[in-house]
Design a protein around this motif. Structure first.
Motif, short mmCIF file in Angstrom:
data_model
loop_
_atom_site.label_atom_id
_atom_site.label_comp_id
_atom_site.label_asym_id
_atom_site.label_seq_id
_atom_site.Cartn_x
_atom_site.Cartn_y
_atom_site.Cartn_z
N VAL A 2 0.85 -1.18 0.00
CA VAL A 2 0.00 0.00 0.00
C VAL A 2 0.90 1.23 0.00
CG1 VAL A 2 -1.73 1.28 1.32
CG2 VAL A 2 -1.80 -1.21 1.28
N ILE A 3 0.48 2.26 -0.74
CA ILE A 3 1.19 3.54 -0.76
C ILE A 3 0.20 4.61 -0.32
CG2 ILE A 3 2.36 5.25 -2.21
CD1 ILE A 3 3.12 2.90 -4.07
N ALA A 4 0.64 5.48 0.57
CA ALA A 4 -0.23 6.54 1.07
C ALA A 4 0.53 7.86 1.11
CB ALA A 4 -0.76 6.21 2.46
N VAL A 5 -0.19 8.95 0.91
CA VAL A 5 0.35 10.30 1.10
C VAL A 5 -0.43 10.92 2.26
CG1 VAL A 5 0.62 12.59 0.10
CG2 VAL A 5 0.99 10.55 -1.31
N MET A 6 0.31 11.40 3.26
CA MET A 6 -0.30 11.97 4.46
C MET A 6 0.21 13.39 4.67
SD MET A 6 0.17 8.75 7.06
CE MET A 6 1.93 8.64 6.83
N GLU A 7 -0.64 14.20 5.28
CA GLU A 7 -0.22 15.54 5.68
C GLU A 7 -0.09 15.55 7.20
OE1 GLU A 7 -1.28 20.22 4.98
OE2 GLU A 7 -2.42 18.69 3.94
#
Length: 73
Positions: free
Chosen positions: A52-57
């Motif tokens: 899984v790949i995620a972009v978080m702030e």
């Protein structure tokens, strides 16, 4: 700051496919909720892989750990 996270998921040897994919289903529900209401801005499941790949702030590095450790898997 925006952070990209990759997660490789390993199926434990003593876990059945049914159990493994049920836990992964719960994880995906939690991740989608985080994408709607929380710090996760985008999330993808890599086709054909247990990844899984995620972009978080996030505001701090500690917040990354809090997010990752709050996930079911």
């Amino acid at each position: 700051m925006l952070v990209m996270m990759t997660a490789d998921i390993a199926k434990p040897e003593n876990t059945s496919n049914k159990e493994f994919f049920e836990v992964w289903r719960k994880e995906s529900v939690a991740a989608l909720a985080a994408a709607k209401e929380g710090p996760v801005k985008a999330i993808w499941k890599v086709a054909g892989e247990y990844q899984v790949i995620a972009v978080m702030e996030v505001d701090t590095g500690d917040q990354i750990d809090e997010i990752v450790h709050s996930l079911p898997i």
